[in-house]
Design a protein around this motif. Structure first.
Motif, mmCIF file in Angstrom:
data_model
loop_
_atom_site.group_PDB
_atom_site.id
_atom_site.type_symbol
_atom_site.label_atom_id
_atom_site.label_comp_id
_atom_site.label_asym_id
_atom_site.label_seq_id
_atom_site.Cartn_x
_atom_site.Cartn_y
_atom_site.Cartn_z
ATOM 1 N N MET A 159 7.797 36.514 71.875
ATOM 2 C CA MET A 159 7.555 35.210 71.273
ATOM 3 C C MET A 159 6.055 34.950 71.248
ATOM 4 O O MET A 159 5.386 34.991 72.293
ATOM 5 C CB MET A 159 8.251 34.090 72.057
ATOM 6 C CG MET A 159 7.928 32.685 71.543
ATOM 7 S SD MET A 159 8.882 31.378 72.381
ATOM 8 C CE MET A 159 10.464 31.563 71.537
ATOM 9 N N ALA B 115 9.641 36.350 67.538
ATOM 10 C CA ALA B 115 9.741 34.937 67.169
ATOM 11 C C ALA B 115 8.335 34.363 67.126
ATOM 12 O O ALA B 115 7.474 34.719 67.940
ATOM 13 C CB ALA B 115 10.588 34.173 68.185
ATOM 14 N N LYS C 21 11.952 35.461 63.659
ATOM 15 C CA LYS C 21 12.563 34.139 63.829
ATOM 16 C C LYS C 21 11.435 33.114 63.907
ATOM 17 O O LYS C 21 10.434 33.336 64.599
ATOM 18 C CB LYS C 21 13.403 34.103 65.099
ATOM 19 C CG LYS C 21 14.235 32.832 65.247
ATOM 20 C CD LYS C 21 15.186 32.933 66.431
ATOM 21 C CE LYS C 21 16.044 31.679 66.566
ATOM 22 N NZ LYS C 21 16.949 31.492 65.426
ATOM 23 N N PHE D 119 15.724 31.781 71.950
ATOM 24 C CA PHE D 119 15.333 33.158 71.615
ATOM 25 C C PHE D 119 15.438 34.109 72.806
ATOM 26 O O PHE D 119 15.601 35.315 72.618
ATOM 27 C CB PHE D 119 13.901 33.148 71.069
ATOM 28 C CG PHE D 119 13.429 34.493 70.573
ATOM 29 C CD1 PHE D 119 13.979 35.058 69.429
ATOM 30 C CD2 PHE D 119 12.444 35.197 71.249
ATOM 31 C CE1 PHE D 119 13.554 36.299 68.968
ATOM 32 C CE2 PHE D 119 12.006 36.426 70.794
ATOM 33 C CZ PHE D 119 12.561 36.989 69.648
#
Length: 381
Positions: free
Chosen positions: A9, A38, A64, A94
Motif C-alpha cells: 500500500m 493499493a 486498488k 486491503f
C-alpha cells in the motif's frame, strides 16, 4: 485478493510533479506477478498526467485505489482525524503486508495508521525534509525535526532518502540511528526517440536561438524570482537567448508581471503545465535550476537524459546530482546574479565542446533497490 502476492500500500497526499513521477514509476516498475498494489491518495491534488495514469490503471484493474478527499495539504484537526480513520479502514480492507508513505503529511498520518494496525514493514520517502526548507521559521523547523524523530524511531522500518545529503541532514539533526536510512536515488527510463524537432515546434523556437529552460512549479521552493533575474541580466549580453519555464503555481502571475516590467516578454516563454514536459526538454540547450532546496529532482534527471548542461544551485539533492552527472555547473544561492550569469555563459560556451556524460544510477537500479527492501522478511520496529 491474491494472498500469495506481496501486498503493498502506497500512501500519498499530493500527486504532482516529482512526487507523482516517483509513485507512478515505482508502481509501474513492480513485477505484477509478485505484487498486489493499493494506492491511497486525494484525486483533487493530482496533475493531469497523474489523472491519465489513474484512468489507465482503473481501465486495466491493475491496482486498488482509495480516494480520500479529506487528505489535504493544510494542517486541519478535523480533516486529519477523518483521514486517519479512513486510512485505518483502507488497511483493514486491503490487508497490506507493506505500507510505503510519501512526503511529510502522508508520512505522519500514514505511519500512524500503519503502526496502529501493526503493519510490520513501514517505509517512508520524505522527498526533501520539511525542516530543510528556508521558508519556515526556526520554531517550525524545530517542531518538524521533533516530529521526524518520533515517527522515525517508533513508526518506521526504513527511510528511503533520495540523496546522500538528505540522509546526512537526517543524521545531523539526530533523527534516528544511521542504519535506519537508505539512500536510493531516483531513476528514470530512457526515451524511445529524440523529440528536439517536436519540442522546437511546440516552443516556436529555432536552432539559431539558445534555449535555457526549467521545469518546475512556480513556488518559493523553486525560486522563480532568481530565474527571472538571471534572464534579465543575461539578455543584456546575449540577445539570442530564450528562457522557457514549464509549469504553473501560485507565483506564476507574479513572475509574468516581473517579465513584463523588465520588457523581456519576447524572450521569455511561459508554457504552463504540460504532460509532455519531459519531451519538450529535448528542445532545451541549457537547463537552469534555481531551487532553494531539492530532494532528488526528476527534472534534473530528465535534463541529464537529454544530455543538457545543468546550471544549478549548490543545495542538498542537487549536490548529489552533480556527483553522478559531470555536466553540472554549481553556484551558491548567495552569489550575485552577475556571477551566476558568468557560470551560465561558461555553460553556453561549452556547447561547442560538449562533455560526454551519462547518469550513473538507472531506473532499473532504483526499482531493484526498493524491492530488495520490500522483500525483506525481518522487522526492525
Amino acid at each position: 485478493m491474491e494472498y500469495n502476492k506481496i501486498r503493498l500500500m502506497i500512501i500519498t497526499q499530493s500527486e504532482g510533479g516529482g512526487l507523482r513521477r516517483y509513485i507512478t514509476d515505482v508502481i509501474d516498475g513492480l513485477d505484477n506477478s509478485k505484487y498486489e498494489v493499493a494506492l491511497v491518495y486525494n484525486s483533487d491534488y493530482g496533475d493531469q498526467k497523474f489523472k491519465d495514469w489513474i484512468q489507465e490503471k482503473q481501465n486495466t484493474h491493475q491496482i486498488k485505489l482509495f480516494d480520500i478527499k479529506t487528505f489535504v495539504r493544510e494542517i486541519s484537526l478535523v480533516n486529519d482525524l477523518k483521514t486517519y480513520r479512513f486510512l485505518l479502514q483502507c488497511i483493514d480492507d486491503f490487508e497490506p503486508t507493506i505500507v510505503h508513505v510519501q512526503s511529510s503529511k502522508a508520512g505522519v498520518i500514514g505511519r500512524l495508521a500503519a503502526k496502529t494496525k501493526r503493519i510490520k514493514q513501514i517505509y517512508y520517502t520524505p522527498h526533501a525534509y520539511s525542516f530543510l526548507s528556508p521558508e519556515f521559521s526556526s520554531i517550525k523547523k524545530r517542531i518538524f525535526i521533533l516530529v521526524e524523530k518520533i515517527f522515525s524511531r517508533y513508526f518506521t522500518t526504513f527511510t528511503f532518502n533520495v540523496s546522500q545529503t538528505e540522509k546526512e541532514a537526517a543524521l545531523e539533526y539526530n533523527i534516528d540511528r544511521p542504519n535506519k536510512f537508505v539512500v536510493i536515488p531516483n531513476g528514470i527510463p530512457p526515451l524511445k526517440r529524440n523529440y528536439r524537432s517536436y519540442a522546437q515546434d511546440e516552443m516556436k523556437v529555432t536552432d539559431n536561438e539558445i534555449i535555457i529552460g526549467n521545469v518546475a512549479r512556480f513556488s518559493n521552493q523553486k525560486n522563480p524570482q532568481l530565474f527571472v533575474s538571471i534572464a534579465v541580466e543575461a539578455l543584456k549580453q546575449i540577445k539570442e537567448l530564450k528562457f522557457v519555464w514549464i509549469g504553473s503555481g501560485e507565483l506564476m502571475n507574479k513572475m509574468q508581471l516581473l517579465v513584463k516590467k523588465a520588457s523581456i516578454e519576447k524572450s521569455f516563454i511561459f508554457l504552463g503545465d504540460r504532460n509532455d514536459a519531459e519531451y519538450l526538454m529535448d528542445g532545451f540547450d541549457i537547463y537552469l535550476a534555481t531551487s532553494n532546496f531539492e530532494g532528488f529532482s526528476y527534472s534534473l534527471l530528465e535534463a541529464a537524459r537529454a544530455k543538457l548542461p545543468v546550471v544549478a544551485p549548490k543545495v542538498p539533492g542537487i549536490i548529489d546530482f552533480s556527483y553522478i552527472y559531470k555536466k553540472t555547473y554549481l553556484f551558491n544561492l548567495h552569489d550575485s546574479v552577475d556571477n551566476i550569469c558568468s557560470l551560465l555563459y561558461k555553460s553556453i560556451s561549452d556547447l561547442d565542446n560538449p562533455i560526454e556524460a551519462n547518469i550513473l544510477f538507472s531506473y532499473e537500479d532504483m526499482i531493484d533497490k526498493i524491492t530488495s527492501y520490500y522483500e525483506k522478511k525481518e522487522s526492525y520496529i
